[in-house]
Design a protein around this motif. Structure first.
Motif: not given
Length: 310
Positions: A139-164
């Motif tokens: 989310e911080v990276l998304a805000e830093h580069i002005k990527f619009k979907q910062s909320g989706a970035c947070f959730t995607a990061g939170l869930l990225h390792d669900v396979g483990k």
């Protein structure tokens, strides 16, 4: 000599066969993991229907009081910082919107579905802490580069390792062996999983994301966060989705460099400068991002409270 060669070849084939059977069994167990609540699936369909109102979504959420209570607890946490708080889902939607509500519902549901039972030999808290750090960093990276979907970035990061987490529940001994191998020999988890005969966690995560009908912006980072360097991936995805996957991938690496939580993989000794360049960042940017990340991580910790909730 010919006999010994054939004997060796047969033994190798036998090992491969055992691994194939083991993989099939693991996949079957993964497929038998709890599915997401019906209400969560309904909300996922409703938020993409332009004719659906906040009142209708709130009414659907009311069908699952436990899920609704956990969603409201998160919405009222410092992470969202809603002035005065909210006491019902309909009012929450007016502050956070349909898409963010869906992401919160998915996060709560996945944390519940993959909760490690008490007394388990695998402590998932370190992995979830890493995942929370990746979400916060994304989310911080998304805000830093002005990527619009910062909320989706947070959730995607939170869930990225669900396979483990899924592998730890479906094949605890094998996954424990992969963890030990990674730590003792300095391997990344993907290699350790492969060497012990497990399907990789990104493939398992992708399988779950499809089963649980995740939107593309969440499913693709789960599947490709270790493959952003591949031309086949970069040519396949639309630029906005590729940027989102890149953000999660860089956030994953940064969380490991900063040793936030425990992903199972060793911490890299430097940042991937090519990956940073793709996002228009430099190594100097990392210092600023780190300070913002630690602030974001502090207000995000309410997500981990769900792991301890009854």
């Amino acid at each position: 000599m010919a006999f010994k060669f054939n004997e060796s070849r047969n033994r190798d084939a036998e090992v491969r066969e055992k691994r194939r059977i083991s993989t099939d069994e693991v996949l079957k167990k993964v497929d038998n993991l709890p599915t997401l609540p019906l209400v969560a699936m309904k909300v996922g369909q409703m938020v993409h229907d332009p004719g659906v109102t906040a009142t209708e979504i709130a009414k659907t959420m009311a069908e699952d009081p436990s899920l609704s209570a956990k969603v409201l607890k998160l919405v009222n946490s410092p992470y969202y910082a809603i002035p005065g708080g909210v006491s019902d889902v309909q009012r929450a939607i007016s502050f956070i919107g349909f898409n963010t509500l869906h992401q919160v519902v998915l996060s709560v549901s996945v944390l519940d579905a993959l909760k490690t039972p008490k007394g388990s030999s695998f402590d998932a808290k370190g992995l979830w802490t890493h995942s929370l750090a990746v979400g916060s960093c994304a989310e911080v990276l998304a805000e830093h580069i002005k990527f619009k979907q910062s909320g989706a970035c947070f959730t995607a990061g939170l869930l990225h390792d669900v396979g483990k987490i899924a592998l730890a529940k479906a094949a605890p001994k094998l996954f424990g062996g992969a963890l030990d191998d990674a730590k003792q020999n300095g391997k990344c988890m993907s290699d350790a999983e492969k060497d012990i005969g497990l399907p990789s966690h990104d493939k398992i995560g992708s399988r779950l994301a499809k089963r649980w009908k995740f939107p593309y912006e969440l499913a693709l980072p789960i599947e490709h966060h270790h493959a952003t360097h591949r031309n086949s991936v970069r040519n396949e995805l639309a630029p906005s989705l590729m940027s989102l996957v890149d953000i999660v991938s860089v956030a994953d690496e940064m969380a490991r460099v900063f040793q936030l939580g425990d992903s199972g993989s060793p911490a890299p000794d430097h940042h991937d400068t090519k990956a940073l360049e793709r996002l228009g960042l430099t190594s100097i940017s990392v210092d600023t991002i780190y300070s913002e990340l630690m602030r974001k991580l502090e207000v995000s910790k309410s997500f981990l409270d769900l792991l301890d909730a009854a």
